[in-house]
Design an enzyme around this catalytic site. Structure first.
Site, PDB file in Angstrom:
ATOM      1  N   LYS A  56       4.040  -0.200  15.762  1.00 37.64           N
ATOM      2  CA  LYS A  56       5.068  -0.509  14.772  1.00 37.64           C
ATOM      3  C   LYS A  56       5.400   0.708  13.906  1.00 37.64           C
ATOM      4  O   LYS A  56       6.557   0.991  13.624  1.00 37.64           O
ATOM      5  CB  LYS A  56       4.606  -1.666  13.881  1.00 37.64           C
ATOM      6  CG  LYS A  56       5.616  -2.043  12.790  1.00 37.64           C
ATOM      7  CD  LYS A  56       5.112  -3.186  11.935  1.00 37.64           C
ATOM      8  CE  LYS A  56       6.122  -3.528  10.850  1.00 37.64           C
ATOM      9  NZ  LYS A  56       5.655  -4.610   9.949  1.00 37.64           N
ATOM     10  N   GLN A  57       4.374   1.433  13.469  1.00 36.91           N
ATOM     11  CA  GLN A  57       4.551   2.541  12.542  1.00 36.91           C
ATOM     12  C   GLN A  57       3.345   3.470  12.670  1.00 36.91           C
ATOM     13  O   GLN A  57       2.334   3.088  13.238  1.00 36.91           O
ATOM     14  CB  GLN A  57       4.679   2.039  11.106  1.00 36.91           C
ATOM     15  CG  GLN A  57       3.430   1.345  10.568  1.00 36.91           C
ATOM     16  CD  GLN A  57       3.685   0.599   9.282  1.00 36.91           C
ATOM     17  OE1 GLN A  57       4.211  -0.500   9.304  1.00 36.91           O
ATOM     18  NE2 GLN A  57       3.316   1.180   8.168  1.00 36.91           N
TER      19      GLN A  57
ATOM     20  N   GLU B 255       0.860  -2.624  12.453  1.00 46.10           N
ATOM     21  CA  GLU B 255       0.650  -4.066  12.364  1.00 46.10           C
ATOM     22  C   GLU B 255       0.928  -4.796  13.685  1.00 46.10           C
ATOM     23  O   GLU B 255       0.949  -6.018  13.719  1.00 46.10           O
ATOM     24  CB  GLU B 255       1.516  -4.633  11.240  1.00 46.10           C
ATOM     25  CG  GLU B 255       1.075  -4.128   9.873  1.00 46.10           C
ATOM     26  CD  GLU B 255       2.002  -4.562   8.750  1.00 46.10           C
ATOM     27  OE1 GLU B 255       1.529  -4.634   7.606  1.00 46.10           O
ATOM     28  OE2 GLU B 255       3.190  -4.816   9.017  1.00 46.10           O
TER      29      GLU B 255
ATOM     30  N   TRP C 116       0.807  -1.213   0.000  1.00 48.17           N
ATOM     31  CA  TRP C 116       0.000   0.000   0.000  1.00 48.17           C
ATOM     32  C   TRP C 116       0.844   1.269   0.000  1.00 48.17           C
ATOM     33  O   TRP C 116       0.367   2.337  -0.370  1.00 48.17           O
ATOM     34  CB  TRP C 116      -0.944   0.009   1.201  1.00 48.17           C
ATOM     35  CG  TRP C 116      -0.258   0.068   2.536  1.00 48.17           C
ATOM     36  CD1 TRP C 116       0.360  -0.959   3.186  1.00 48.17           C
ATOM     37  CD2 TRP C 116      -0.124   1.214   3.381  1.00 48.17           C
ATOM     38  NE1 TRP C 116       0.866  -0.527   4.384  1.00 48.17           N
ATOM     39  CE2 TRP C 116       0.581   0.796   4.533  1.00 48.17           C
ATOM     40  CE3 TRP C 116      -0.544   2.546   3.282  1.00 48.17           C
ATOM     41  CZ2 TRP C 116       0.888   1.672   5.568  1.00 48.17           C
ATOM     42  CZ3 TRP C 116      -0.237   3.410   4.321  1.00 48.17           C
ATOM     43  CH2 TRP C 116       0.475   2.974   5.441  1.00 48.17           C
ATOM     44  N   ASP C 117       2.102   1.174   0.405  1.00 45.55           N
ATOM     45  CA  ASP C 117       2.923   2.376   0.447  1.00 45.55           C
ATOM     46  C   ASP C 117       3.350   2.854  -0.941  1.00 45.55           C
ATOM     47  O   ASP C 117       3.939   3.927  -1.066  1.00 45.55           O
ATOM     48  CB  ASP C 117       4.151   2.190   1.354  1.00 45.55           C
ATOM     49  CG  ASP C 117       4.616   0.762   1.489  1.00 45.55           C
ATOM     50  OD1 ASP C 117       4.033  -0.103   0.855  1.00 45.55           O
ATOM     51  OD2 ASP C 117       5.576   0.521   2.235  1.00 45.55           O
TER      52      ASP C 117
END
Length: 772
Positions: free
Chosen positions: A596-597, A485, A357-358
């Site tokens: 995580k992000q 995630e 998706w990035d």
């Protein structure tokens, strides 16, 4: 962040340099010295082979195979047949003997080892002096490059200079399809045809994948600057020459090898491919090595003239950002809309070569502001795989189109259900990419053609996958995983809810415009997609009633129940525990509030102008201390927001980490391949971060600030047929239109007309950092 740099490669503003051979670091070096031209890529492995730890990786965009491993599950919706980017033909295949001793870097007596990647030419060079067991010394130089425009062409040059003897050296050079895939160490290739092209004095071979039936023609031609003896050699899936070359002391002998690789993603007759490959090889033989190298230099000279970012006062990050730009151009430059950007590009087999998706959220901005045609092609790839996305939605008992979390061919390739069946960032990311592209280019033809069809199908999927709360009577998503995630099967993930809401809104606005301006085209769309007014109205209702949890202090809850999770102090995690997936049990990662992000911060970055500074401040202060940055794109997003919020030291630390993530092996996994999407996000670090560019409002916004570690920087962006140049110093900002018409921009909150003469203004005091 509890992560440190490996200061291994030498600093140089235009080169990546390795001095001295470190066998334990070879896989990292192979990733760093990878070459690519979007069509194909090759890791920086030793072409002569080695008995040491190495990944011989040669890849082609869109060439893939299916796993031979038996599926672990046959439950509906769970992928049972994942596909992966396939290690393909080793067109650099070489072996060298001197006095019956074969050159092996892992065991040979080697000194003066030097390897460099020249970012101005795209040429990789390696040199050393080899002393044999018989005390003969020979200086050997290897050189290789991939033609950036004649993308089928790869070039290799080997030079020998004997330092204390004259005599013969034996070289084998050829093409080998007997390559092994790292995850499944077997060959997935079958030989279809091979032989000699007598009129070209060349050899060629055609290989075909076992299951997908994709094909590659690979042929090569040699030029040697003196007399030599050659003998044709063949083995299974391999063809080449055995050469005996006389060497004269202190004289250089050169072998030049041109290789042409022609791929077919859809099976054709091997005879048709043989003819096509032969013609391509014949056309390239006449070009010659030196002319090809000159064309390569001209290509990169243009790229650096257009896209270079110059940093004053910071050699380390100057090298870092140029390496990022170089790799972005190698990975993708819009050559073919059937290509996409894998998370590792064409540099390694981690993530199996899949696009995520990035691509639309982190990679697309670089191309939007440097190569809009390439940006469009990335979206055209998604349109070409729309039917596969429709099929995936059906697998999940939904309607519309669900774009896969990981893919090469448009089909879902991730066999981890908790990702493939619960993450919908790709679908909302495609919708965001369509909006962002059209917002910046005003490409109405794309929007009302391929764009709106994708938007309709994505909205249809989101409505069917979402649901309504019994308690609040609000719309949202249940059993999902957002960008973070480390939280799985949660309800009302804020990112998922917000991005879905924006997708509904945009789709409805486009449909409303079509109903007024192009009713016939709208009617055709509704017929083609089966869209009804009832669906349209339902999307409006979903958008208006989407659920969010927000505290009084402005912090948006990442998902329902997040505020109640046990807290973990991430600064106390030992560096030896990274990467966490390798050192912590899988379930341990999910049992706390560690992130995580960026999740909430991610959508506040994408739709930046829709949130107040106070909202961004509150959410940054809450979520950043909980973020472990285990994702490669995480530091860049935090850096951009930190700069906006005036946390300039923090922004700089994140920037340095992201820009040199691979060069300095921060995550200790560069050996698996480069972090391509992080490389793209590093570009955003400067242009969106320190440059203060915002592209989601009604006009472009720039709020440049110069980090106190620098004395200035400059960059260029392309916007609606204009090239805009931004040059900063510690006290001034100069802007001018290098190409195109004048334009109104917002600079430090003030609207200014910028033209070809340029405009210089003083940096407001609040944007001038205190310097020692």
């Amino acid at each position: 962040m509890a992560k440190t740099a490996d200061d291994y490669f030498k600093l140089d503003p235009w080169k990546i340099v390795e001095e001295g051979f470190n066998p334990g670091y070879e896989r990292v070096s192979e990733s760093i010295f990878s070459l690519g031209n979007e069509y194909m890529g090759v890791r920086g492995y030793f072409e002569e082979g080695t008995s040491g730890d190495s990944l011989l990786g040669s890849y082609f965009n869109g060439i893939y195979e299916f796993s031979r491993k038996e599926a672990l599950s046959h439950y509906k919706g769970i992928v049972t047949k994942p596909h992966f980017m396939l290690n393909a033909v080793n067109w650099l295949d070489t072996a060298i003997w001197l006095d019956d001793e074969r050159l092996d870097m892992n065991t040979a007596d080697v000194k003066a080892f030097y390897r460099e990647l020249d970012l101005r030419t795209g040429v990789l060079t390696r040199s050393f002096i080899w002393t044999t067991k018989t005390k003969k010394q020979v200086k050997i130089i290897f050189e290789r490059f991939l033609h950036m425009e004649k993308s089928t062409n790869g070039y290799q040059k080997i030079s020998f200079e004997p330092l204390n003897f004259s005599g013969d050296i034996q070289v084998q050079t050829g093409i080998d399809f007997n390559t092994k895939h790292g995850e499944e160490p077997i060959s997935f290739w079958e030989e279809q045809q091979k032989g000699e092209l007598e009129e070209l004095e060349a050899l060629a071979i055609v290989g075909q994948t076992v299951t997908t039936k994709q094909q590659i023609f690979s042929g090569f031609h040699l030029v040697i600057n003196q007399d030599y003896k050659k003998k044709r050699i063949e083995a299974e899936k391999k063809i080449g020459y055995s050469l005996v070359v006389p060497l004269t002391q202190n004289r250089e002998t050169i072998i030049e090898k041109l290789v042409v690789n022609v791929i077919k993603k859809e099976e054709v007759s091997k005879d048709v491919l043989w003819l096509e490959g032969t013609k391509a090889l014949a056309d390239s033989v006449s070009l010659g090595y030196e002319q090809a190298q000159k064309e390569q230099q001209d290509y990169w000279a243009y790229i650096w003239d257009q896209f270079d970012i110059q940093i004053e006062g910071d050699e380390k990050n100057q090298q870092g950002i140029r390496f990022c730009i170089f790799q972005l151009q190698q990975t993708y430059h819009g050559q073919n809309p059937s290509n996409n950007i894998g998370a590792k590009g064409l540099t390694g087999e981690a993530y199996s070569g899949h696009a995520f998706w990035d691509t639309e959220t982190c990679c697309l901005p670089y191309y939007l502001f440097n190569n809009p045609k390439a940006a469009k092609n990335l979206l055209e790839f998604r349109y070409s795989t729309l039917d596969a996305a429709r099929s995936r939605a059906q697998d999940l008992d939904c309607r519309g189109a669900c774009y896969p979390i990981a893919t090469l061919n448009g089909e879902e390739a991730c066999d981890l259900w908790q990702h493939a069946s619960t993450q919908f960032q790709p679908s909302t990311g495609v919708a965001y990419g369509i909006w962002h592209y059209v917002h910046l280019t005003d490409d109405q033809a794309f929007l009302y053609g391929h764009g709106i069809e994708m938007l309709v199908e994505i909205s249809r999927f989101l409505e069917s996958r979402g649901d309504w709360s019994q308690l609040t009577k609000k719309f949202g998503f249940y059993g999902v995983m957002g960008p973070d995630e480390f939280q799985v099967m949660v309800n009302h993930n804020a990112y998922t809810n917000y991005m879905a809401q924006q997708t509904f809104d945009y789709t409805i606005k486009v449909l409303e415009r079509m109903s007024v301006a192009m009713p016939e085209q709208l009617e055709q769309l509704m017929t083609r997609t089966g869209l009804s007014e009832e669906e349209w109205n339902n999307w409006q209702h979903c958008a208006e009633e989407t659920l969010f949890f927000e505290r009084e202090d402005g912090v948006i809850e990442q998902h329902e129940g997040y505020f109640d999770l046990p807290h973990i102090d991430i600064d106390n995690i030992p560096i030896s525990d990274f990467p966490l997936y390798s050192h912590w049990s899988y379930d341990r990662i999910y049992r706390n509030d560690m992130i995580k992000q960026p999740d909430v911060l991610m959508f506040q970055f994408l739709y930046n102008q829709r949130f107040s500074k106070d909202s961004k401040q509150a959410n940054y202060d809450y979520y950043e201390p909980r973020t472990i940055h285990e994702s490669s794109l995480s530091p860049s997003i935090h850096s951009v927001l930190a700069a906006e919020l005036g946390k300039f030291d923090e922004a700089f630390d994140f920037f340095s980490f992201a820009t040199r993530m691979d060069l300095d092996n921060y995550n200790r996994n560069t050996n698996e391949g480069l972090h391509t999407t992080s490389i793209a996000a590093a570009w955003m670090n400067i242009v969106y971060g320190f440059g203060g560019l915002r592209s989601d409002g009604e006009q472009l916004v720039l709020n440049p600030v110069v980090p106190k570690q620098w004395t200035g920087y400059s960059f260029r962006i392309e916007y609606r047929n204009r090239i805009i140049e931004v040059k900063t110093s510690t006290t001034t900002v100069a802007l001018r239109i290098v190409k195109g018409d004048s334009i109104l921009l917002s600079i430090y909150g003030e609207e200014r007309l910028i033209d070809g003469k340029g405009s210089e203004l003083s940096t407001p005091e609040e944007w001038q950092l205190q310097r020692s």
